[in-house]
Design an enzyme around this catalytic site. Structure first.
Site, PDB file in Angstrom:
ATOM      1  CE  LYS A  14      37.650  40.071  37.156  1.00 48.63           C
ATOM      2  NZ  LYS A  14      36.439  40.410  37.671  1.00 48.63           N
ATOM      3  CD  GLU A 100      34.607  37.892  38.848  1.00 49.84           C
ATOM      4  OE1 GLU A 100      35.039  37.538  38.781  1.00 49.84           O
ATOM      5  OE2 GLU A 100      34.596  39.614  38.807  1.00 49.84           O
ATOM      6  CD  GLU A 172      38.817  42.641  43.218  1.00 50.63           C
ATOM      7  OE1 GLU A 172      40.002  43.325  42.118  1.00 50.63           O
ATOM      8  OE2 GLU A 172      38.426  42.103  42.971  1.00 50.63           O
TER       9      GLU A 172
HETATM   10  P1  13P Z   1      38.029  45.132  36.646  1.00 49.07           P
HETATM   11  O1  13P Z   1      39.542  45.647  37.020  1.00 49.07           O
HETATM   12  O2  13P Z   1      37.744  44.519  35.121  1.00 49.07           O
HETATM   13  O3  13P Z   1      36.972  45.924  37.191  1.00 49.07           O
HETATM   14  O4  13P Z   1      38.066  43.702  37.912  1.00 49.07           O
HETATM   15  C1  13P Z   1      38.264  44.253  39.243  1.00 49.07           C
HETATM   16  C2  13P Z   1      38.968  42.937  39.314  1.00 49.07           C
HETATM   17  O5  13P Z   1      37.984  42.166  39.586  1.00 49.07           O
HETATM   18  C3  13P Z   1      39.969  41.998  40.009  1.00 49.07           C
HETATM   19  O6  13P Z   1      40.449  40.894  40.363  1.00 49.07           O
END
Ligand code: 13P
Length: 256
Positions: A14, A100, A172
Site C-alpha cells: 500500500k 481502496e 478480499e
Molecule cells: P491487511 O492484510 O492489512 O488486512 O490488508 C489486506 C489487503 O488489503 C491486501 O491487499
C-alpha cells in the site's frame, strides 16, 4: 490437462515504504526465507520504489509488481503509469481493482476489467481483487457482489484469454481489510468455491484464488489449508519480515 496451482503469496505494501526501510525489510525477509520450501512470492511497493525493490530482489526467489495501472498504453494521462512501463521495471504482477482503489479513486468494475486486459497485453499477470463491503455482507449480498465485479472481467478475458493466460483473483472482503477480522474458514471456502465455479465455466481452470484481509502468521495455516485458497494477498503483515516469512511458509505447506 493437469491442474497445477502453485501457491502464491503477494505483499501489498500500500502507501508505505522509504528507501532505508524497504532495504532492511527485504534483507530480513530474504534471510528469513533461506532454506525454506517456498511458494511463489511477490511484493508490490508504491511506484517510486519499484526500481529499488527490483534491484534488491534480482536473482532472488521473490518477484515484484505494482498496486495499480492505467488502462491506457501511453498518452496524455497525467499522473498515470502504464503496463508497458511496469514491464520495463521487471514487474511480474499488477494488482487491479483493490477495494481502496475502487473506494478512493472511484474505479468501476468495467475500468478494472480494462486494466486487467492492459496488464495481460503487456505480458504481466493481473491480480484482480473482488470483495464485498460490511453492509453488503450483512445483507447477504456477498456472492451477488462478487458476480457483479467478476462479470466484466470474465467477459473481457473471454476476448483475450487462451490456454496460457494467467490471471489471479484475490477475494478480499472489505470489512476484513486491516481490521483483524476474518470470515470463518467455511465462509472463506464458500466464496472461493463460488469464484472457482465461475472461473471453471469461463475455462480459466488454472487460475489461483488468493484470500486477503487480516492474514497474519497466526491464521495463515488455517486459511491456506482450505481447498480453494491458493495463497494470500497480504497488507499489514507484509511489512513485517518475520510475519510475512511465516505466511510464506504456511502457503508452501499446500505443496506437500
Ligand atoms: P491487511 O492484510 O492489512 O488486512 O490488508 C489486506 C489487503 O488489503 C491486501 O491487499
Amino acid at each position: 490437462m493437469t491442474i497445477v496451482r502453485t501457491p502464491l503469496v503477494v505483499g501489498n505494501w500500500k502507501m508505505n515504504g522509504a528507501f532505508g526501510a524497504n532495504q532492511s525489510l527485504l534483507e530480513n525477509l530474504l534471510r528469513g526465507l533461506v532454506q525454506k520450501r517456498l511458494p511463489e512470492i511477490g511484493v508490490c511497493p508504491p511506484f517510486p520504489y519499484i526500481a529499488q525493490v527490483g534491484a534488491l530482489l534480482a536473482n532472488t526467489p521473490i518477484v515484484w509488481g505494482a498496486q495499480t495501472v492505467s488502462e491506457h498504453r501511453a498518452g496524455a494521462y497525467t499522473g498515470q503509469v502504464s503496463a508497458p512501463m511496469l514491464k520495463e521495471l521487471g514487474c511480474t504482477y499488477v494488482i487491479v481493482g483493490h477495494s481502496e482503489r475502487r473506494q478512493y479513486c472511484a474505479e468501476t468494475d468495467d475500468a478494472v476489467a480494462r486494466q486487467a486486459v492492459a496488464v495481460l497485453d503487456s505480458g504481466l499477470m493481473p491480480i484482480i481483487c473482488v470483495g464485498e463491503s460490511a453492509d453488503e455482507e450483512a445483507t447477504g449480498q456477498t456472492l451477488a457482489v462478487i458476480d457483479r465485479q467478476l462479470a466484466p472481467v470474465l467477459l473481457a478475458l473471454a476476448g483475450v484469454a487462451d490456454e496460457g493466460t494467467t490471471v489471479v483473483i484475490a477475494y478480499e472482503p472489505v470489512w476484513a481489510i486491516g481490521t483483524g477480522k476474518t470470515p470463518t474458514p467455511e465462509g472463506v471456502q464458500a466464496v472461493h468455491a463460488h469464484i472457482r465455479k465461475r472461473l471453471d465455466a469461463a475455462g480459466l481452470v488454472q487460475t489461483r484464488i488468493l484470500y486477503g484481509g487480516s492474514v497474519k502468521g497466526s491464521n495463515a495455516e488455517l486459511l491456506f489449508a482450505l481447498p480453494d485458497v491458493d495463497g494470500g494477498l497480504i497488507g499489514g503483515a507484509a511489512l513485517d519480515a518475520q510475519d510475512f516469512s511465516t505466511i510464506c511458509t504456511a502457503a508452501a505447506n499446500r505443496m506437500v
